[in-house]
Design an enzyme around this catalytic site. Structure first.
Site, PDB file in Angstrom:
ATOM      1  N   GLN A 105      39.037  67.599  36.090  1.00 28.20           N
ATOM      2  CA  GLN A 105      39.042  66.919  37.388  1.00 28.20           C
ATOM      3  C   GLN A 105      40.037  65.757  37.350  1.00 28.20           C
ATOM      4  O   GLN A 105      40.313  65.136  38.365  1.00 28.20           O
ATOM      5  CB  GLN A 105      37.647  66.373  37.695  1.00 28.20           C
ATOM      6  CG  GLN A 105      36.583  67.446  37.830  1.00 28.20           C
ATOM      7  CD  GLN A 105      35.188  66.825  37.832  1.00 28.20           C
ATOM      8  OE1 GLN A 105      34.698  66.356  38.850  1.00 28.20           O
ATOM      9  NE2 GLN A 105      34.540  66.813  36.677  1.00 28.20           N
ATOM     10  N   ASN A 106      40.552  65.472  36.164  1.00 26.23           N
ATOM     11  CA  ASN A 106      41.416  64.298  36.014  1.00 26.23           C
ATOM     12  C   ASN A 106      42.833  64.589  36.487  1.00 26.23           C
ATOM     13  O   ASN A 106      43.321  65.708  36.358  1.00 26.23           O
ATOM     14  CB  ASN A 106      41.440  63.848  34.554  1.00 26.23           C
ATOM     15  CG  ASN A 106      40.057  63.486  34.056  1.00 26.23           C
ATOM     16  OD1 ASN A 106      39.147  63.318  34.868  1.00 26.23           O
ATOM     17  ND2 ASN A 106      39.879  63.395  32.766  1.00 26.23           N
ATOM     18  N   HIS A 123      41.776  68.627  40.785  1.00 29.91           N
ATOM     19  CA  HIS A 123      41.984  67.581  41.790  1.00 29.91           C
ATOM     20  C   HIS A 123      43.435  67.109  41.864  1.00 29.91           C
ATOM     21  O   HIS A 123      43.700  66.038  42.395  1.00 29.91           O
ATOM     22  CB  HIS A 123      41.034  66.402  41.528  1.00 29.91           C
ATOM     23  CG  HIS A 123      39.592  66.761  41.721  1.00 29.91           C
ATOM     24  ND1 HIS A 123      38.546  66.037  41.199  1.00 29.91           N
ATOM     25  CD2 HIS A 123      39.016  67.801  42.388  1.00 29.91           C
ATOM     26  CE1 HIS A 123      37.391  66.611  41.533  1.00 29.91           C
ATOM     27  NE2 HIS A 123      37.652  67.686  42.242  1.00 29.91           N
ATOM     28  N   CYS A 131      55.154  66.155  50.321  1.00 31.36           N
ATOM     29  CA  CYS A 131      55.633  65.739  51.637  1.00 31.36           C
ATOM     30  C   CYS A 131      54.644  66.208  52.708  1.00 31.36           C
ATOM     31  O   CYS A 131      54.258  67.372  52.743  1.00 31.36           O
ATOM     32  CB  CYS A 131      57.022  66.327  51.893  1.00 31.36           C
ATOM     33  SG  CYS A 131      57.616  65.957  53.554  1.00 31.36           S
ATOM     34  N   CYS A 152      60.166  61.758  51.531  1.00 29.60           N
ATOM     35  CA  CYS A 152      60.578  63.049  50.965  1.00 29.60           C
ATOM     36  C   CYS A 152      62.088  63.079  50.744  1.00 29.60           C
ATOM     37  O   CYS A 152      62.858  62.759  51.661  1.00 29.60           O
ATOM     38  CB  CYS A 152      60.152  64.159  51.915  1.00 29.60           C
ATOM     39  SG  CYS A 152      60.761  65.785  51.426  1.00 29.60           S
ATOM     40  N   CYS A 155      63.395  65.993  53.468  1.00 32.59           N
ATOM     41  CA  CYS A 155      63.372  65.892  54.930  1.00 32.59           C
ATOM     42  C   CYS A 155      63.073  64.482  55.435  1.00 32.59           C
ATOM     43  O   CYS A 155      63.041  64.250  56.644  1.00 32.59           O
ATOM     44  CB  CYS A 155      62.352  66.881  55.504  1.00 32.59           C
ATOM     45  SG  CYS A 155      60.652  66.324  55.336  1.00 32.59           S
ATOM     46  N   SER A 194      30.247  62.696  35.866  1.00 36.31           N
ATOM     47  CA  SER A 194      28.932  62.319  36.391  1.00 36.31           C
ATOM     48  C   SER A 194      28.284  63.491  37.113  1.00 36.31           C
ATOM     49  O   SER A 194      27.088  63.461  37.403  1.00 36.31           O
ATOM     50  CB  SER A 194      29.068  61.130  37.342  1.00 36.31           C
ATOM     51  OG  SER A 194      30.000  61.433  38.357  1.00 36.31           O
ATOM     52  N   GLU A 220      25.810  59.128  28.706  1.00 34.13           N
ATOM     53  CA  GLU A 220      24.446  59.040  29.251  1.00 34.13           C
ATOM     54  C   GLU A 220      24.068  60.372  29.903  1.00 34.13           C
ATOM     55  O   GLU A 220      24.932  61.211  30.154  1.00 34.13           O
ATOM     56  CB  GLU A 220      24.351  57.896  30.266  1.00 34.13           C
ATOM     57  CG  GLU A 220      25.299  58.062  31.437  1.00 34.13           C
ATOM     58  CD  GLU A 220      25.317  56.852  32.373  1.00 34.13           C
ATOM     59  OE1 GLU A 220      25.026  55.734  31.923  1.00 34.13           O
ATOM     60  OE2 GLU A 220      25.634  57.059  33.559  1.00 34.13           O
TER      61      GLU A 220
END
Ligand code: BJW
Ligand code: ZN
Length: 251
Positions: A105-106, A123, A131, A152, A155, A194, A220
């Site tokens: 996810q990093n 992610h 862009c 960009c 463009c 988490s 944890e």
């Protein structure tokens, strides 16, 4: 380390030793020991803003500069970060397994920097700018960026971080490959997350329902811990290097 942790560690080591296909899901916790802040918890990210309020398309529409300031700040924070022993252990584990997929996810790129090859970024990536007009994705390692928002090169449209915000879809190809990797594996490791952000949070459950062994590594317990086979409580940078036997240089 307590007796339970010692037992869980040994058990995980044995399970991994006897499996040839492993899938990993990692989260912000694995980069914590590299100095990259996590999202939630007491040392969570920045300026008393909730990441949930910054990591949305609505926030970007309302105030692109503020969102970009946050990402530029994070790019600066990650620029000097280096992989820690947890990242390196996963890269070595990949070398030892027939099939190995690392779903992260990093967005910091530290797994790749450590040498991991089969990495799926759920992610997105902090070093990519997309862009909003023509969709061109460019790699950009400048820190800090000269202009916010960046424009960009093709463009002149407004760039946005090429990351997945709340309410946006994970690229279908990444989801497909993740589900396939879960189907194909014997063991799944869930590390430093988490487990509250969907759809990543459900991947451990998908693995369990498919009869895989799922082992969590976290400092944890998480809301998902009861679903898994067991949790090894500890820092990933300390636990992961203990989970496999390093190859001898000349063996
Ligand atoms: C250590 C450690 C050490 C510390 N060693 N461990 C179903 C139900 C309810 C809501 C939804 C749902 N499906 C979808 C949603 C909406 C939403 C969602 O999940 N919301 C929940 C929060 C309620 N999901 C989405 O919008 C996703 N899109 C989607 O599903 O599209 C379809 C859809 C849309 C809308 C409605 C329904 C369907 C997209 C999610 C995108 C998340 N994006 C972010 C930002 C990415 C870019 C960026 O980085 O800026 O991703 S948010 C942020 O959270 C980031 C992270 O990747 C992600 C997860 O965080 P992570 O990695 O778990 O970090 P922490 O900080 O939470 O935890 C760290 C852990 O490490 C802790 O447990 C520590 O204990 C541990 N730790 N040090 C080991 N040394
Ligand atoms: Zn463009």
């Amino acid at each position: 380390m307590g007796d339970t942790e010692e037992k869980n560690l040994l058990q995980a080591r044995l399970i991994l030793e006897h499996s040839s296909s492993v899938t990993v899901l990692s989260g912000a916790g694995i980069s914590a020991e590299s100095g990259v802040p996590t999202f939630r918890g007491t040392d969570g990210l920045w300026r008393n803003f909730r990441s949930e309020n910054l990591a949305t398309p609505e926030a970007f529409r309302e105030n692109p500069r503020l969102v970009w300031e946050w990402y530029d700040w994070r790019r600066c924070a990650v620029k000097d970060a280096r992989p820690n022993p947890g990242h390196f252990a996963l890269a070595e584990l990949e070398n030892q397994k027939k099939k190995f997929t690392l779903v992260t996810q990093n967005i910091d790129g530290l797994h790749q920097m450590a040498g991991s090859r089969n990495v799926l970024e759920m992610h997105g990536n902090l070093w990519e700018i997309k862009c909003t007009k023509c969709g061109l994705i460019t790699k950009d390692y400048r820190v800090p960026l000269e202009e916010l928002p960046p424009l960009c090169p093709s463009c002149g449209g407004m760039g946005r971080p090429n990351v997945v915000w709340f309410g946006e879809l994970i690229p279908m190809e990444v989801i497909d490959k993740t589900l396939k990797a879960i189907e194909d594996c014997e063991v799944m490791l869930i590390i430093g997350t988490s487990g509250v952000v969907e759809p990543a949070a459900s991947m451990g459950l998908v693995a369990k329902q498919a009869g895989k062994t799922v082992i969590e590594i976290n400092i944890e317990h998480t809301p998902n811990s009861p679903l898994f086979d067991f949790t090894i409580l500890g820092k990933s940078g300390e636990v992961l290097p203990l989970l496999y036997t390093p190859r001898m240089a000349y063996s």
